[in-house]
Each structure stands twice: as C-alpha cells, then as structure tokens.
Design an enzyme around this catalytic site. Structure first.
Site, PDB file in Angstrom:
ATOM      1  CG  ASP A   1      -2.055  -1.098   1.379  1.00 34.02           C
ATOM      2  OD1 ASP A   1      -3.064  -0.884   1.224  1.00 34.02           O
ATOM      3  OD2 ASP A   1      -1.149  -2.166   1.596  1.00 34.02           O
TER       4      ASP A   1
ATOM      5  CB  THR B   1      -5.326  -3.942   2.356  1.00 35.58           C
ATOM      6  OG1 THR B   1      -5.032  -2.858   1.485  1.00 35.58           O
ATOM      7  CG2 THR B   1      -4.034  -4.118   3.253  1.00 35.58           C
TER       8      THR B   1
END
Ligand code: AMP
Ligand code: MG
Ligand code: MG
Length: 331
Positions: A51, A122
């Site tokens: 990320d 995620t």
C-alpha cells in the site's frame, strides 16, 4: 490528429502505465513474504508495505508529469523523497491514440482530481499471504480453490479521475489476474474507461435476465448490510473483498448488484470503479440513490453506503428497508 492528445487522455494513458507498475510492486511484495502490516483504525483496516510503496509510486509519478492535478491517496504517509525506481513515466500508446470525448477535450490539469487507492482489498491480500507463507502450505501446496489464495483476485489498484465533482475516467489494475494458471502464466490485467468513450480491457457481460446475484463485502459486514441484502431477495450472494473487484464482477456478468449498506468505503474506493461502470451504462449511488461527488474538498467517507448495478438500479433502490435509509444519512 495534428494537435497533441488532450490532457485527460494523457492522464489516463499515464495512469494505465503507473497502474501496471503498481501491479508488479503488489506481486513483488507478496513474493517477498515481508508484508510490513500496520493496523490503521483497527484490525479490519490494514496497511502493508505494498500500500505504501504503490501510493508513493502513483502519486510521485503522476504529479511529476501533471504538476497541477490534485492527487488524493488513501494512505497517510510521511513526506519524503521517493526513490527513482518507483517513478513510472511511460504512457499507454493505445490510449493516447483514442480521441477524447468532446466535452472533456479542453479540460485543464488544474480542473482534475485524481483519487488513488494503491491497494484495494488489503485485508484479503494479507490473508492470502498468511496462507501462502504458512509452513504447511509451503511444503504441501493445496489445491487453490480450497485455500484463501483465491483471495488474490480480490486485490486491485484503483486510479480514478474526477472533473466538476464527477468520476469521468478510471483505471483498475488486477495484479493477480490469471494466477490460477500457475507458474509461467503472465499475471495481471488493466481495465480502464472514460465517460463518453467506453471501457476496455475486459469483455462486457450481463447476468442472465431476471437473475439477482448480489456481491458484497466479506470482511466488513454488519446488520445493515445483511438486512438490506435480504430485502432484495437475491437468488445468490457472493461475499468478496475489494470495491474494484466487485465492480469487475458486475461488468463481467458475475453479479447483478454490488450492495454495501454501510459507511466504510471511501472516495478512492469508488471513483475509478464508478467511472468504468458508468462508461458502460451502469450506475453507482449511495443507498438513497444519490450520486457521490469527487471534488477535492469532499468528505472521504461514503457514509450512505454503495449501491452499484449495470441495470435495474431502481429495483434494488426500491427494496432498501426504511430503517436502513434512516440509519445512513446522506450528507
Ligand atoms: P470490502 O468490500 O469490505 O472489501 O470494502 C471495500 C473497501 O471499503 C475496502 O477498501 C475496505 O477497506 C473499505 N471498507 C469497507 N468497510 C470498511 C470498514 N468498516 N473499515 C475500513 N474500511 C472499510
Ligand atoms: Mg479500498
Ligand atoms: Mg486501499
């Protein structure tokens, strides 16, 4: 065409190239096994090294080529110099050759807002990694669809472009597309679209007429979400991660509605998916049927939920329970 491509088409062409590089970063971090997981607001709100690296890559690359564009990324990162190897300056040549829809041909950089979700899904990315690197599986691979590695498909990189508060273009990279084909297969794909031009990188398909298949969250559910789905009387419910992934299911005929009657999704989750869905005639609104706005100064949270469909939007809206509408204020 004598003149150089419109700013919007150059921005989409750059976003495409940047999203492809982002996909390889997402794969490399998974392969390294060192995810560097950080909890943001809690265990259901995670950030990994991927990320962070991808957001740095996308924001630095796009702002170098388009210094006046406003870029808003999901991750709150310290301001620091970005390594040169994370900068992607390429542009997709097929996109550069398409002509820009008239209504956007003279847009200026400073009028555009880019919403970046460096890694959507995620939670699923970390769960897949946990299985892949669990000693049991390293020694004895288990057939993929019996294990959470199927979660890898839920992961996407989202770059949405807005003008005048409206999502007008989007790029979605799916880094692990085709992973089921095993070693040697080329992994990943990129979908993109522009309002008035269409959407590309996939085959548009619809769920057979009259069949209601609802796709929804697998890790952020609650009573509002489940009550709403039940009221819609679906024939089937699919629970998967990622806003990008769920929009892909809609345009590929795997689901007829994406229903998330809860706060939780943010503007970077919906901007790119909404643009691609709208480019093929679909619709994304809150649970009241109102459009979300993507101006640079809007609140990030999509507080009134997400309802997205390719068609029959009105049917799903008409089924949202009154109590749910009252619980989800559209502000
Ligand atoms: P999901 O369908 O659960 O994968 O959610 C789609 C997107 O919205 C993902 O980026 C999630 O991280 C985000 N999201 C949804 N609900 C929440 C929540 N309760 N907390 C944090 N993020 C959420
Ligand atoms: Mg997301
Ligand atoms: Mg994310």
């Amino acid at each position: 065409m004598a003149s150089s491509p419109a700013v919007l088409m150059r921005l989409v062409a750059s976003s495409y190239a940047v999203a492809e590089q982002a996909g390889s970063v997402v794969r490399n971090v998974l392969q390294s096994g060192e995810l560097g997981i950080v909890e943001k607001t809690g265990a259901n709100d995670l950030q990994t090294l991927a990320d962070r690296l991808v957001q740095k890559s996308i924001c630095a690359s796009l702002s170098r080529s388009f210094p006046k564009v406003t870029i808003i990324g999901e991750e709150d990162l310290p301001v620091e110099a970005v390594e040169e190897n994370l900068i992607e300056s390429g542009q997709n040549s097929v996109i550069l050759q398409k002509s820009c829809p008239n209504q956007y041909a003279s847009l200026k950089e400073e009028e555009l807002v880019v919403w970046v979700d460096p890694l959507d899904g995620t939670k699923e990315y970390t769960e897949a990694a946990r299985v892949l690197y669990h000693p049991v599986y390293i020694q004895k691979p288990v057939h993929h669809h019996r294990t959470p590695t199927r979660l890898l498909d839920h992961v996407t990189v989202l770059i949405g472009i807005a003008y005048g508060g409206k999502a007008i273009a989007g790029v979605i990279n799916q880094p692990f597309y085709n992973y089921q084909l095993g070693a040697g297969a080329s992994l990943g794909r990129t979908l993109w679209g522009v309002l008035g031009l269409g959407a590309f990188g996939f085959q548009l398909q619809e769920v057979p007429d009259g069949k209601r298949i609802i796709t929804t969250t697998r890790s952020h559910s609650n009573k509002l979400v489940t009550d709403t789905i039940q009221a819609m009387e679906p024939h089937d419910v699919i629970r998967v991660g990622g806003a990008g992934n769920k929009i892909i299911q809609l345009v590929e005929g795997k689901a007829s509605a994406y229903v998330f009657a809860s706060p939780g999704c943010k503007k970077w989750d919906t901007c790119a998916p909404e643009a691609i869905l709208h480019a093929v005639g679909g619709k994304l609104t809150d649970m009241h049927g109102n459009a979300y706005r993507y101006n640079a100064d809007v609140k990030h949270m999509n507080s009134a939920g997400v309802l997205a469909t390719l068609r029959d939007h009105q049917y799903y809206l008409s089924r949202v329970p009154q109590a749910v509408l009252e619980a989800l204020s559209s502000d």
